[in-house]
Write a protein that holds these residues in place. Structure first.
Motif, short mmCIF file in Angstrom:
data_model
loop_
_atom_site.label_atom_id
_atom_site.label_comp_id
_atom_site.label_asym_id
_atom_site.label_seq_id
_atom_site.Cartn_x
_atom_site.Cartn_y
_atom_site.Cartn_z
N ALA A 60 0.84 -1.21 0.00
CA ALA A 60 0.00 0.00 0.00
C ALA A 60 0.87 1.25 0.00
CB ALA A 60 -0.93 -0.01 1.22
N ASP A 61 1.95 1.22 0.77
CA ASP A 61 2.86 2.37 0.84
C ASP A 61 3.54 2.60 -0.52
OD1 ASP A 61 4.09 4.30 2.63
OD2 ASP A 61 5.96 3.24 2.20
N TRP A 62 3.96 1.49 -1.13
CA TRP A 62 4.60 1.56 -2.45
C TRP A 62 3.63 2.16 -3.46
CZ3 TRP A 62 3.47 -0.47 -7.25
CH2 TRP A 62 4.51 -0.47 -8.19
N LEU A 63 2.38 1.65 -3.44
CA LEU A 63 1.40 2.09 -4.43
C LEU A 63 1.04 3.56 -4.24
CD1 LEU A 63 -0.33 1.34 -6.85
CD2 LEU A 63 -2.11 0.54 -5.27
N ALA A 64 0.94 3.99 -2.98
CA ALA A 64 0.60 5.40 -2.73
C ALA A 64 1.63 6.31 -3.39
CB ALA A 64 0.54 5.65 -1.23
N LEU A 65 2.91 5.93 -3.29
CA LEU A 65 3.95 6.76 -3.93
C LEU A 65 3.81 6.74 -5.45
CD1 LEU A 65 6.55 8.45 -3.42
CD2 LEU A 65 7.85 6.35 -3.80
N ARG A 66 3.45 5.57 -5.99
CA ARG A 66 3.36 5.43 -7.45
C ARG A 66 2.15 6.15 -8.04
NH1 ARG A 66 7.70 5.28 -7.28
NH2 ARG A 66 8.98 3.55 -6.58
N LEU A 67 1.12 6.35 -7.21
CA LEU A 67 -0.09 7.01 -7.71
C LEU A 67 0.01 8.54 -7.58
CD1 LEU A 67 -2.92 4.63 -6.43
CD2 LEU A 67 -1.76 4.62 -8.64
N ALA A 68 1.08 8.98 -6.94
CA ALA A 68 1.26 10.44 -6.76
C ALA A 68 1.64 11.08 -8.10
CB ALA A 68 2.35 10.68 -5.72
N ASP A 69 1.55 12.40 -8.16
CA ASP A 69 1.93 13.12 -9.39
C ASP A 69 3.43 13.00 -9.64
OD1 ASP A 69 -0.63 13.89 -9.81
OD2 ASP A 69 -0.40 15.86 -8.85
N GLY A 70 3.82 13.08 -10.89
CA GLY A 70 5.24 13.23 -11.25
C GLY A 70 6.05 11.95 -11.27
N VAL A 71 5.40 10.79 -11.15
CA VAL A 71 6.16 9.53 -11.17
C VAL A 71 6.50 9.18 -12.62
CG1 VAL A 71 6.06 7.04 -10.67
CG2 VAL A 71 5.04 8.68 -9.08
N THR A 72 7.73 8.77 -12.84
CA THR A 72 8.12 8.29 -14.17
C THR A 72 8.62 6.86 -14.02
OG1 THR A 72 10.40 9.03 -13.99
CG2 THR A 72 8.82 10.60 -14.90
N CYS A 73 8.57 6.10 -15.11
CA CYS A 73 9.13 4.76 -15.01
C CYS A 73 9.56 4.21 -16.37
CB CYS A 73 8.19 3.79 -14.29
SG CYS A 73 6.82 3.20 -15.21
N ILE A 74 10.46 3.24 -16.28
CA ILE A 74 10.92 2.52 -17.47
C ILE A 74 10.53 1.06 -17.25
CG2 ILE A 74 12.95 1.79 -18.79
CD1 ILE A 74 14.34 4.35 -17.86
N VAL A 75 9.86 0.49 -18.24
CA VAL A 75 9.47 -0.92 -18.14
C VAL A 75 10.12 -1.64 -19.32
CG1 VAL A 75 7.54 -2.55 -18.08
CG2 VAL A 75 7.26 -0.27 -17.11
N GLY A 76 11.00 -2.56 -19.00
CA GLY A 76 11.78 -3.23 -20.04
C GLY A 76 10.96 -4.22 -20.86
N HIS A 77 11.12 -4.14 -22.18
CA HIS A 77 10.55 -5.13 -23.10
C HIS A 77 11.61 -5.46 -24.13
CE1 HIS A 77 6.81 -2.78 -22.00
NE2 HIS A 77 6.45 -4.02 -21.68
N GLU A 78 11.37 -6.55 -24.85
CA GLU A 78 12.26 -6.89 -25.96
C GLU A 78 11.46 -7.25 -27.19
OE1 GLU A 78 16.22 -9.13 -26.30
OE2 GLU A 78 15.46 -9.67 -24.32
N ASP A 79 12.04 -6.92 -28.36
CA ASP A 79 11.49 -7.33 -29.66
C ASP A 79 12.42 -8.37 -30.27
OD1 ASP A 79 9.75 -5.28 -29.12
OD2 ASP A 79 10.32 -4.03 -30.83
N LEU A 80 11.88 -9.18 -31.13
CA LEU A 80 12.70 -10.22 -31.78
C LEU A 80 12.22 -10.39 -33.22
CD1 LEU A 80 13.49 -13.78 -30.45
CD2 LEU A 80 12.04 -13.54 -32.46
N LEU A 81 13.18 -10.51 -34.12
CA LEU A 81 12.87 -10.84 -35.52
C LEU A 81 13.66 -12.09 -35.88
CD1 LEU A 81 11.59 -10.16 -38.29
CD2 LEU A 81 13.63 -8.78 -38.77
N ALA A 82 12.96 -13.11 -36.33
CA ALA A 82 13.62 -14.37 -36.66
C ALA A 82 13.28 -14.76 -38.10
CB ALA A 82 13.17 -15.46 -35.69
N ILE A 83 14.31 -14.93 -38.89
CA ILE A 83 14.14 -15.24 -40.30
C ILE A 83 14.63 -16.68 -40.55
CG2 ILE A 83 14.79 -14.58 -42.67
CD1 ILE A 83 13.18 -12.39 -41.23
#
Ligand SMILES: C[S@@+](CC[C@H](N)C(=O)[O-])C[C@H]1O[C@@H](n2cnc3c(N)ncnc32)[C@H](O)[C@@H]1O
Length: 304
Positions: free
Chosen positions: A255-278
């Motif tokens: 709950a404490d973590w989420l309260a901070l995340r729902l506040a204004d001004g939060v930024t984040c990077i969420v890692g993803h990957e793409d793949l191309l296979a031929i």
């Protein structure tokens, strides 16, 4: 598994389009540059965001088969493609559309991919693609898919699979524990057996390379800033729910973590990957079958 909320899929589309690795999309376009017409199968198509991202880079005439087990999402895909296209008319299988000079025949296919990852083979596609799907599936399912792809010698373009790297600003003392618990939630069964989660792109790369495919991987992180407040909040909410389902962290910490995340001004990077296979060219296929898998090294392309 429970369904995907169409509002969530619509909310993430802009960030997904920005995150896609440009270099890999260009490599996909180059591979099909000489092709006048092609058949593309999109696995777990949702609202059709993958089509909207890729179609402008592909052939003049495209036949898309959007596969999903959720009929409401497929209906939503039709509406979203109609809203995006320059011109559209309904067809018995879905719709026909034009967009930026490309002609698109879109067919909706209601199917449970968990039962049969190889169902696409009957459609004889030139390309199989999926966005944000493979982190839900199991290693064994990936094995069956790769078998079917290799048998049909079809390229795979897999994008936006979660890679486990998440970072928020401002940080919170429980970030590392939250990410570790989320990772364990990611590995739970999502209808396909124990899920690959953040290992998905690596597993695909390894298995495709072992079949002689030329594989490229590239980062496609969400970089969410001030303009993405709604997505940061929705993502954080979903993240906290997943962590709470694991029972690994005290409720007051979450709950404490989420309260901070729902506040204004939060930024984040969420890692993803793409793949191309031929797949290996017809002539090269026989010799690649005699080569050890390691000879077809997967290359990594970062950034872009
Ligand atoms: C995270 S969403 C991604 C949707 C879309 N590709 C996108 O990028 O917006 C995963 C999609 O996979 C579909 N899906 C999940 N399990 C499935 C199954 N067993 N068979 C077919 N589709 C499934 C969901 O309905 C959902 O549309």
């Amino acid at each position: 598994m429970s369904g995907f909320d169409p509002n969530w899929l619509a909310l993430r589309e802009g960030a997904d389009q920005r995150a896609r690795n440009r270099g890999l999309l260009a490599a996909l376009a180059k591979h099909f540059a000489e092709r006048e017409a092609m058949v593309v199968v999109d696995l777990g198509a949702g609202l059709g965001s993958n089509l909207r991202a890729i179609a402008p880079a592909l052939s003049a005439r495209q036949h898309w088969v959007l596969v999903d087990h959720d009929p409401a999402l497929l209906a939503g895909a039709c509406e979203a493609i109609a809203a995006w296209a320059d011109a559209v008319r309904p067809s018995t299988a879905g719709l026909e559309a034009t967009k930026s000079g490309k002609s698109l025949r879109v067919e909706l296919k209601h199917a449970d991919l968990a039962k049969d990852p190889a169902a696409f083979a009957a459609l004889a596609p030139d390309l199989v693609t999926a966005a944000a799907l493979f982190d839900l599936v199991s290693e064994a399912w990936i094995g069956r898919l790769v078998q079917a792809l290799a048998r049909a010698r079809v390229p795979l373009y897999a994008v936006l699979d979660y890679d486990g790297a998440v970072q928020w600003n401002p940080p919170h003392r429980t970030d590392a524990a939250m990410v570790a618990a989320f990772e364990r939630h990611q590995a739970l069964d999502k209808g396909f057996g124990p899920a690959a989660g953040s290992r998905a792109t690596g597993l695909l790369a390894k298995q495709l390379a072992a079949k002689g495919y030329g594989v490229e991987r590239a980062a496609s992180p969400w970089r969410l800033g001030a303009d993405d407040a709604a997505l940061v909040r929705a993502h954080s909410q979903g993240f906290a729910e997943a962590v709470s389902e694991t029972g690994e962290l005290p409720r007051h910490d979450i709950a404490d973590w989420l309260a901070l995340r729902l506040a204004d001004g939060v930024t984040c990077i969420v890692g993803h990957e793409d793949l191309l296979a031929i797949p290996p060219a017809a002539g090269a296929a026989a010799s690649s079958r005699q080569r050890p898998a390691a000879a077809s090294a997967a290359t990594r392309r970062r950034g872009g």
